[in-house]
Design an enzyme around this catalytic site. Structure first.
Site, PDB file in Angstrom:
ATOM      1  CE  LYS A   1      43.100  40.382  42.950  1.00  0.00           C
ATOM      2  NZ  LYS A   1      41.813  40.152  42.989  1.00  0.00           N
TER       3      LYS A   1
ATOM      4  CE1 TYR B   1      36.858  46.690  40.623  1.00  0.00           C
ATOM      5  CE2 TYR B   1      36.786  48.580  41.570  1.00  0.00           C
ATOM      6  CZ  TYR B   1      37.296  47.583  41.673  1.00  0.00           C
ATOM      7  OH  TYR B   1      38.052  46.966  42.767  1.00  0.00           O
TER       8      TYR B   1
ATOM      9  CE1 TYR C   1      37.456  42.796  41.377  1.00  0.00           C
ATOM     10  CE2 TYR C   1      37.023  43.314  43.545  1.00  0.00           C
ATOM     11  CZ  TYR C   1      37.934  43.460  42.271  1.00  0.00           C
ATOM     12  OH  TYR C   1      38.711  44.475  42.187  1.00  0.00           O
TER      13      TYR C   1
END
Ligand code: PLP
Length: 336
Positions: free
Chosen positions: A49, A263, A289
């Site tokens: 990010k 998730y 992830y």
């Protein structure tokens, strides 16, 4: 492709390293595996990010913002990196979090990314899973405006055309680094969720006419992600950056089958992948992830989709703080 017209604030330590994984390559009996260390972007424990935030927070500053709002799950890496970037730039930061992973332990809300969000000085609110986080952010932004503040709202994952520019630029960084190392990249693989990383890479590789095949490993189990989010975002990012839109959309490839029940919910393949990376390479991945993405890479190699003579770059997108929210999960750990 020329991104110099877009405002950018330096937050990441770039270029991140590109390293060969000799023992993992040998263990899987084939394709040469390299890791692009975007877990080492350098801001508050790193992650993907930060590249997006270089463009997003420059846009916030250009608008004269005095605070940023963003949203994510309780163990969001994106909100942690946003809190750190805001701290570094002297902006206030408000985080709208939702309890988006069922069946977590109590420690889930006291450690990892959430612990860091609080340390970094962000204001955190935690909401039920079904909360419309965008609506909560919009209402809060409106309230701040009425107080005379200047809020800047960043979408979940920082995934809009502005944020995705970070990965348009990263595509060039990867291509140049590989060329300098004498590598021909056949495949570029990474974890995919809110889509900005994939959209940016798709647009960037397309602009470079780079032959590498891009694969995003779905970590959510969302069958509509490719058509409803990734392709539109790749098109919008390309349009924004002045890149051919159809070329960018044609690069979008989502690989399904490694998300398990959804998730943040661990899978057996993820556990094997995280343990292999740790025990063969001293490389720490995360359960949400990068571990599922590595499971995807291992699966694609075992099924022969990635061939023995090929070269693959695995983009490590970070996320390690979330490991601590899953205590006792990996073999050899003792849970008290
Ligand atoms: C957010 C995130 C991703 C996914 O990136 P998107 O751009 O949201 O698809 C992958 N890995 C980690 C560790 C992340 O935090």
């Amino acid at each position: 492709m020329d991104l110099s017209a877009f405002p950018r604030v330096s937050l990441a330590v770039l270029p991140t390293p590109l390293q060969r994984l000799d023992r993992l390559t040998a263990a899987l009996g084939g394709p040469e595996i390299w890791v692009k260390r975007d877990d080492m972007t350098g801001l508050a424990l790193g992650g993907n990010k930060t590249r997006k935030l270089e463009y997003l927070l420059a846009a916030a500053q250009a608008e004269g913002a005095d605070c940023v709002l963003t949203a994510g799950g309780v163990q969001s890496n994106h909100v942690r990196q946003t809190a750190a970037a805001a701290a570094r730039l002297g902006l206030a930061c408000e985080l709208v979090l939702s309890r988006n992973v069922p069946g977590t332990e109590a420690v889930y809300e006291r450690t990892g990314n959430l612990q860091l969000d609080r340390l970094l000085g962000a204001t955190v609110t935690i909401h039920p899973a079904a909360t419309d986080r965008d609506a909560v952010m919009a209402a809060r932004a409106e309230a701040l405006r009425l107080e005379g503040r200047r809020p800047y709202v960043i979408p979940v994952g920082g995934s809009n055309p502005v944020g995705s520019l970070g990965y348009v630029a990263a595509a060039r960084e990867i291509a140049e680094q590989a060329q300098a190392a004498g590598l021909t990249i056949d495949h570029l693989i990474h974890a995919c969720s809110s889509g900005g990383t994939h959209a940016g890479l798709a647009a960037g590789l397309s602009a470079l006419e780079h032959p590498a095949l891009l694969s995003g490993i779905d970590v959510e189990g969302n069958p509509d992600l490719e058509d409803q989010m990734l392709k539109p975002l790749a098109v919008a990012t390309a349009a924004f950056a002045g890149i051919d839109e159809a070329g960018a959309a044609a690069r979008v490839t989502l690989v399904q089958g490694y998300a398990g029940e959804g998730y943040g919910i661990p899978t057996t393949e993820m556990r094997e992948a995280v343990e292999m990376a740790a025990r063969l390479e001293g490389l720490v991945l995360d359960p949400v992830y990068s571990g599922k993405a590595m499971a995807g890479l291992i699966g694609l190699i075992r099924e022969g989709t990635i061939a023995e003579h090929e070269t693959v770059i695995y983009l490590h997108t970070g996320g390690m703080p979330a490991l601590f929210a899953y205590p006792g999960f990996f073999s050899g750990e003792t849970s008290s």
